[in-house]
Structures are given as C-alpha cells and as structure tokens.
Design an enzyme around this catalytic site. Structure first.
Site, PDB file in Angstrom:
ATOM      1  N   HIS A   7       5.381  10.989   8.001  1.00 45.27           N
ATOM      2  CA  HIS A   7       4.563   9.890   7.661  1.00 45.27           C
ATOM      3  C   HIS A   7       3.210   9.893   8.352  1.00 45.27           C
ATOM      4  CE1 HIS A   7       4.787   5.550   8.705  1.00 45.27           C
ATOM      5  NE2 HIS A   7       4.587   5.270   7.398  1.00 45.27           N
ATOM      6  N   ARG A   8       2.065   9.730   7.648  1.00 47.35           N
ATOM      7  CA  ARG A   8       0.803   9.705   8.182  1.00 47.35           C
ATOM      8  C   ARG A   8       0.538  10.981   9.105  1.00 47.35           C
ATOM      9  NH1 ARG A   8       0.877   3.502  10.529  1.00 47.35           N
ATOM     10  NH2 ARG A   8       2.107   2.494   8.861  1.00 47.35           N
ATOM     11  N   GLU A  34       2.794  11.871   3.866  1.00 48.78           N
ATOM     12  CA  GLU A  34       2.770  10.516   3.469  1.00 48.78           C
ATOM     13  C   GLU A  34       1.321  10.266   4.089  1.00 48.78           C
ATOM     14  OE1 GLU A  34       2.694   6.276   3.560  1.00 48.78           O
ATOM     15  OE2 GLU A  34       2.388   7.467   5.136  1.00 48.78           O
ATOM     16  N   ASP A  36      -2.293   7.299   3.625  1.00 41.11           N
ATOM     17  CA  ASP A  36      -2.748   6.009   2.972  1.00 41.11           C
ATOM     18  C   ASP A  36      -4.236   6.183   2.611  1.00 41.11           C
ATOM     19  OD1 ASP A  36      -0.254   4.339   3.884  1.00 41.11           O
ATOM     20  OD2 ASP A  36      -1.049   5.474   5.537  1.00 41.11           O
ATOM     21  N   HIS A  49      -4.548   3.852   7.175  1.00 40.41           N
ATOM     22  CA  HIS A  49      -3.672   2.908   7.107  1.00 40.41           C
ATOM     23  C   HIS A  49      -3.950   1.477   6.908  1.00 40.41           C
ATOM     24  CE1 HIS A  49      -0.334   0.296   7.912  1.00 40.41           C
ATOM     25  NE2 HIS A  49       0.417   0.996   6.964  1.00 40.41           N
ATOM     26  N   GLU A 106      -0.360   6.779  -0.826  1.00 37.95           N
ATOM     27  CA  GLU A 106      -0.078   5.696  -0.703  1.00 37.95           C
ATOM     28  C   GLU A 106      -1.573   4.803  -0.784  1.00 37.95           C
ATOM     29  OE1 GLU A 106       1.367   1.503   1.515  1.00 37.95           O
ATOM     30  OE2 GLU A 106       2.008   3.312   2.061  1.00 37.95           O
ATOM     31  N   LYS A 108      -3.276   1.716  -0.726  1.00 35.47           N
ATOM     32  CA  LYS A 108      -3.286   0.497   0.155  1.00 35.47           C
ATOM     33  C   LYS A 108      -4.133  -0.583  -0.393  1.00 35.47           C
ATOM     34  CE  LYS A 108      -1.807   0.276   3.839  1.00 35.47           C
ATOM     35  NZ  LYS A 108      -0.270  -0.329   4.154  1.00 35.47           N
ATOM     36  N   ASP A 226       8.170   9.856  11.262  1.00 32.92           N
ATOM     37  CA  ASP A 226       7.021   9.991  12.105  1.00 32.92           C
ATOM     38  C   ASP A 226       7.080  11.457  12.860  1.00 32.92           C
ATOM     39  OD1 ASP A 226       5.968   7.610  11.394  1.00 32.92           O
ATOM     40  OD2 ASP A 226       7.074   6.748  13.179  1.00 32.92           O
TER      41      ASP A 226
END
Length: 242
Positions: A7-8, A34, A36, A49, A106, A108, A226
């Site tokens: 995640h990120r 993942e 953003d 993000h 993703e 945003k 994470d």
C-alpha cells in the site's frame, strides 16, 4: 494463493508513494504495489495520495495548483533523512519494465474530477506495454466506467468504504473484474461470494496479524498492506500449517 500488494509501497518503513518505498516492496517480495495518482497544474500524472501537499511533502497547497517543475523540487520524505522526490507515473512505469510486479493505480479524482486523467494514465500504461499488469481503481465509479470504455484490456476495480449488497453483481454491471473494499466493511460471505462469481477481492488496508490470517484462510485474491514483509512472513507460516 493470496497476493500481497504494498500500500503506497512499503509504507510502514519508507516514505509513502516514493520510489524507495516501491523498490523496497519489490525487494521484500510483494506481488504488487498500490499507488495514487493526481494531475499537476500543467497536466503531469504524479504519484501522491492527498490532494494537498502539506502532510507528506515539504510543500503547501494543492497538487493541482502546482506545476510539475515545482513539485519535483519538493521532498516527499518529510520525516526522513534522505530527500525523496514525488515520482511521476512515467518514472514508476519505466521502472516496472525491470520487474514483474502488478500495479494498482488509484485515480484520486473523487474530490477534484481531474479532466482527462483517465486517458493520460491509460496512454502511459499502453506506452510501456503494461496493460496486463495494471489495475485501475477509484472511489469515483464514473471514472472506473470511463477507464473500462477507453481501455477494456486494462482491469478495473471500484473502491468501497461501505458494505454493499452482493458487490460482485455491481462489479459485473460496470465490467469491473475486481472490488477493493475497506477491510472493516467486508465479511467472509462477501469475499467468498465475489470469488465464486469470478470477481477478485482486494481489501485495504490489512496490517494486523489476525486480519492477514483470516484473509489467507479464505484464499482472498489479494491483500493491500503497509507492511509487505510482515504479510509475507505470516503467509509463509500459514502455508506451513497442515
């Protein structure tokens, strides 16, 4: 076998959404990332993000009011020692040529509808021949549909905060191959139902041991975490069980 998406990037140990976090996730053995994306004032696709620069960078104000040149001067590693630039999506996709990671991009665009962002992202994905390794997700489901219509070859997945009844039916209705629900809102029945109906389930953000174990047991498609190192460790322990 459940895949692990960082995640990120490996954000529990590195500055989120930076090349260092992505490289560390790959080295740790994550299956995917993942990240953003948003657009700068001059229309560049950048990986960050928040709509505002304040929390994660040394900058202030909105991403959309800042040019790419200005954004590149900022430090995305606010609390760390080393300077980390905000990556462009180009930089990440270029680097992906050297590995086999899957990448969940993703969009945003729930707060600001960033005109043309879907097309820009799709153009870049096609330019680097990565269509089969990308999943486009968003809380803006109109954007998901537009992405599918523009590039039916790229997988899409709507993001959800709330519990939706039979979300796989909804996913199929918008031609999405997966759903990305908030961990707290997804039940075992929903996960099983979606997978049985051919819809991938990738809950976010899965950081607790017990949650990881629960999802591995269910053979959930992927988890978004994470901490890919911890996720892999628990996965290995889980696989050893008789």
């Amino acid at each position: 076998m459940t895949q692990i998406f960082a995640h990120r990037g490996y954000s529990s140990a590195f500055a989120e959404n930076t090349m260092s976090a992505f490289i560390a996730a790959e080295k740790a053995g994550a299956d995917g990332l993942e990240l953003d994306v948003q657009l700068t004032k001059d229309g560049e696709v950048v990986v960050i993000h928040d709509e505002k620069l304040d929390r994660t960078t040394t900058g202030k104000g909105f991403v959309r009011d800042t040019t790419f040149k200005e954004i590149r001067k900022l430090n995305a590693n606010k609390k760390g020692v080393n300077k980390e630039p905000i990556p462009s999506l180009v930089e990440v996709l270029e680097w992906m040529q050297s590995n086999q990671l899957v990448c969940n991009i993703e969009l945003k665009n729930n707060l600001f509808p960033y005109e043309g962002m879907e097309e820009k992202v799709i153009q870049l994905v096609r330019r680097f021949n990565l269509s089969n390794r990308i999943i486009i997700s968003s809380f803006n489901h109109y954007s998901i549909v537009l992405s599918y219509r523009t590039a039916p070859e790229i997988e899409t997945a709507p993001l959800f905060n709330e519990r939706i009844y039979m979300p796989w039916v909804y996913a199929q209705s918008i031609r999405a191959q997966g759903i990305h629900p908030k961990l707290a809102s997804v039940t075992d029945e929903i996960i099983k139902g979606a997978i049985e109906n051919g819809v991938a389930v990738r809950p976010y953000t899965v950081n607790k041991d017990a949650d990881m174990q629960r999802l591995y047991k269910l053979n959930c498609t992927s988890i978004i975490t994470d901490d890919p190192v911890k996720a892999l460790k628990i996965k290995k322990q889980y696989e050893k069980r008789p």
